[in-house]
Design a protein around this motif. Structure first.
Motif, mmCIF file in Angstrom:
data_model
loop_
_atom_site.group_PDB
_atom_site.id
_atom_site.type_symbol
_atom_site.label_atom_id
_atom_site.label_comp_id
_atom_site.label_asym_id
_atom_site.label_seq_id
_atom_site.Cartn_x
_atom_site.Cartn_y
_atom_site.Cartn_z
ATOM 1 N N LEU A 114 0.833 -1.205 0.000
ATOM 2 C CA LEU A 114 0.000 0.000 0.000
ATOM 3 C C LEU A 114 0.867 1.255 0.000
ATOM 4 C CD1 LEU A 114 -2.824 -1.108 2.450
ATOM 5 C CD2 LEU A 114 -3.106 -0.501 0.036
ATOM 6 N N GLY A 115 1.989 1.215 0.701
ATOM 7 C CA GLY A 115 2.901 2.363 0.708
ATOM 8 C C GLY A 115 3.423 2.676 -0.680
ATOM 9 N N VAL A 116 3.770 1.654 -1.419
ATOM 10 C CA VAL A 116 4.238 1.845 -2.803
ATOM 11 C C VAL A 116 3.107 2.408 -3.655
ATOM 12 C CG1 VAL A 116 5.019 0.639 -4.885
ATOM 13 C CG2 VAL A 116 6.043 0.100 -2.671
ATOM 14 N N ALA A 117 1.889 1.876 -3.490
ATOM 15 C CA ALA A 117 0.739 2.374 -4.258
ATOM 16 C C ALA A 117 0.473 3.843 -3.957
ATOM 17 C CB ALA A 117 -0.495 1.526 -3.964
ATOM 18 N N VAL A 118 0.532 4.221 -2.684
ATOM 19 C CA VAL A 118 0.302 5.619 -2.310
ATOM 20 C C VAL A 118 1.384 6.514 -2.914
ATOM 21 C CG1 VAL A 118 0.303 7.215 -0.341
ATOM 22 C CG2 VAL A 118 -1.049 5.126 -0.242
ATOM 23 N N CYS A 119 2.615 6.065 -2.909
ATOM 24 C CA CYS A 119 3.706 6.845 -3.527
ATOM 25 C C CYS A 119 3.454 7.049 -5.021
ATOM 26 C CB CYS A 119 5.049 6.162 -3.302
ATOM 27 S SG CYS A 119 5.660 6.312 -1.608
ATOM 28 N N TYR A 120 2.989 6.011 -5.699
ATOM 29 C CA TYR A 120 2.694 6.152 -7.129
ATOM 30 C C TYR A 120 1.533 7.111 -7.367
ATOM 31 C CZ TYR A 120 5.986 2.816 -9.034
ATOM 32 O OH TYR A 120 7.136 2.201 -9.434
ATOM 33 N N ARG A 121 0.503 7.051 -6.533
ATOM 34 C CA ARG A 121 -0.632 7.962 -6.700
ATOM 35 C C ARG A 121 -0.221 9.403 -6.416
ATOM 36 N NH1 ARG A 121 -4.034 7.061 -9.993
ATOM 37 N NH2 ARG A 121 -5.536 8.355 -8.929
ATOM 38 N N ALA A 122 0.731 9.594 -5.511
ATOM 39 C CA ALA A 122 1.207 10.943 -5.190
ATOM 40 C C ALA A 122 2.049 11.532 -6.325
ATOM 41 C CB ALA A 122 2.009 10.924 -3.890
ATOM 42 N N LEU A 123 2.540 10.697 -7.222
ATOM 43 C CA LEU A 123 3.364 11.177 -8.342
ATOM 44 C C LEU A 123 2.667 12.227 -9.192
ATOM 45 C CD1 LEU A 123 5.292 8.153 -9.896
ATOM 46 C CD2 LEU A 123 6.249 10.271 -8.987
ATOM 47 N N LYS A 124 1.340 12.152 -9.287
ATOM 48 C CA LYS A 124 0.641 13.124 -10.121
ATOM 49 C C LYS A 124 0.769 14.539 -9.568
ATOM 50 C CE LYS A 124 -3.836 11.804 -8.227
ATOM 51 N NZ LYS A 124 -5.141 11.264 -8.579
ATOM 52 N N TYR A 125 1.233 14.663 -8.335
ATOM 53 C CA TYR A 125 1.451 15.974 -7.719
ATOM 54 C C TYR A 125 2.943 16.286 -7.579
ATOM 55 C CZ TYR A 125 -3.416 15.211 -6.452
ATOM 56 O OH TYR A 125 -4.760 14.943 -6.485
ATOM 57 N N ALA A 126 3.789 15.596 -8.332
ATOM 58 C CA ALA A 126 5.238 15.766 -8.198
ATOM 59 C C ALA A 126 5.713 17.182 -8.507
ATOM 60 C CB ALA A 126 5.974 14.759 -9.093
ATOM 61 N N ASN A 127 4.944 17.945 -9.255
ATOM 62 C CA ASN A 127 5.346 19.323 -9.559
ATOM 63 C C ASN A 127 4.872 20.311 -8.491
ATOM 64 O OD1 ASN A 127 2.649 19.212 -10.192
ATOM 65 N ND2 ASN A 127 2.832 20.379 -12.085
ATOM 66 N N HIS A 128 4.189 19.826 -7.464
ATOM 67 C CA HIS A 128 3.730 20.696 -6.372
ATOM 68 C C HIS A 128 4.929 21.061 -5.481
ATOM 69 C CE1 HIS A 128 1.624 22.019 -2.765
ATOM 70 N NE2 HIS A 128 0.561 22.201 -3.547
ATOM 71 N N THR A 129 4.934 22.272 -4.958
ATOM 72 C CA THR A 129 6.073 22.731 -4.154
ATOM 73 C C THR A 129 6.262 21.933 -2.864
ATOM 74 O OG1 THR A 129 4.670 24.417 -3.135
ATOM 75 C CG2 THR A 129 5.988 25.095 -5.040
ATOM 76 N N ASP A 130 5.210 21.317 -2.341
ATOM 77 C CA ASP A 130 5.333 20.540 -1.101
ATOM 78 C C ASP A 130 5.715 19.077 -1.336
ATOM 79 O OD1 ASP A 130 4.669 22.749 0.408
ATOM 80 O OD2 ASP A 130 2.520 22.258 0.470
ATOM 81 N N TYR A 131 5.787 18.655 -2.591
ATOM 82 C CA TYR A 131 6.149 17.272 -2.895
ATOM 83 C C TYR A 131 7.617 17.047 -2.549
ATOM 84 C CZ TYR A 131 6.728 12.867 -5.379
ATOM 85 O OH TYR A 131 7.003 11.551 -5.683
ATOM 86 N N ARG A 132 7.922 15.894 -1.960
ATOM 87 C CA ARG A 132 9.299 15.560 -1.588
ATOM 88 C C ARG A 132 9.822 14.440 -2.487
ATOM 89 N NH1 ARG A 132 8.591 14.951 4.905
ATOM 90 N NH2 ARG A 132 7.618 16.981 5.276
ATOM 91 N N GLU A 133 11.028 14.583 -2.937
ATOM 92 C CA GLU A 133 11.638 13.558 -3.803
ATOM 93 C C GLU A 133 11.746 12.205 -3.092
ATOM 94 O OE1 GLU A 133 12.486 13.316 -7.090
ATOM 95 O OE2 GLU A 133 11.338 15.174 -7.179
ATOM 96 N N GLU A 134 11.844 12.208 -1.789
ATOM 97 C CA GLU A 134 11.949 10.935 -1.047
ATOM 98 C C GLU A 134 10.677 10.093 -1.194
ATOM 99 O OE1 GLU A 134 10.842 12.059 3.511
ATOM 100 O OE2 GLU A 134 12.381 13.276 2.550
ATOM 101 N N TRP A 135 9.567 10.699 -1.627
ATOM 102 C CA TRP A 135 8.323 9.966 -1.829
ATOM 103 C C TRP A 135 8.274 9.306 -3.202
ATOM 104 C CZ3 TRP A 135 5.076 14.752 -0.126
ATOM 105 C CH2 TRP A 135 5.174 14.907 1.266
#
Length: 137
Positions: A114-135
């Motif tokens: 589930l952690g991997v799935a959540v990280c992949y779903r968060a990718l669509k916000y990778a250009n957001h200023t609060d997104y962290r590369e560690e995710w």
């Protein structure tokens, strides 16, 4: 890291839901569709309409662009957000067991998956200023 990622993703989902609901209120419908008619030999009038045939966007444009835009209607966006929220809720239930090193026990495997799935779903916000590369998965 997991609490921050969950909070980050929840905030983005809330933002997207608010924008979709604003679009729904502004147009009077959550369901949009593309509509077009030929107005000249090589010219089409493409538009996006909401029920009942209320134009959301009217004007000359590419049919494929209108078709794509109509698929981003509030109903679809809100359904996508609900799917993300359901995934996030499942992950939150086991997030404390998430680890970089997957254990053979089912609970740890579920948490890591589930952690991997959540990280992949968060990718669509990778250009957001609060997104962290560690995710990034």
């Amino acid at each position: 890291m997991t609490n921050d990622l969950v909070a980050f993703l929840r905030a983005r989902l809330d933002e997207s839901a608010q924008i979709a609901r604003q679009a729904e209120r502004a147009t009077g419908s959550a369901d949009w569709r593309a509509d077009w008619r030929q107005v000249a030999e090589n010219r089409f009038d493409a538009r996006i309409i909401s029920a009942p045939d209320k134009p959301v966007f009217d004007g000359y444009g590419r049919i494929d662009a209108a078709e794509f835009a109509s698929r981003q209607d509030p109903a679809r966006v809100l359904a996508d957000i609900e799917a993300d929220r359901a995934l996030l809720a499942q992950y939150e239930a086991v997030a404390d067991m998430d680890t970089e090193d997957a254990e053979p026990e089912f609970a740890y495997g579920r948490a890591v998956g589930l952690g991997v799935a959540v990280c992949y779903r968060a990718l669509k916000y990778a250009n957001h200023t609060d997104y962290r590369e560690e995710w990034r998965p």
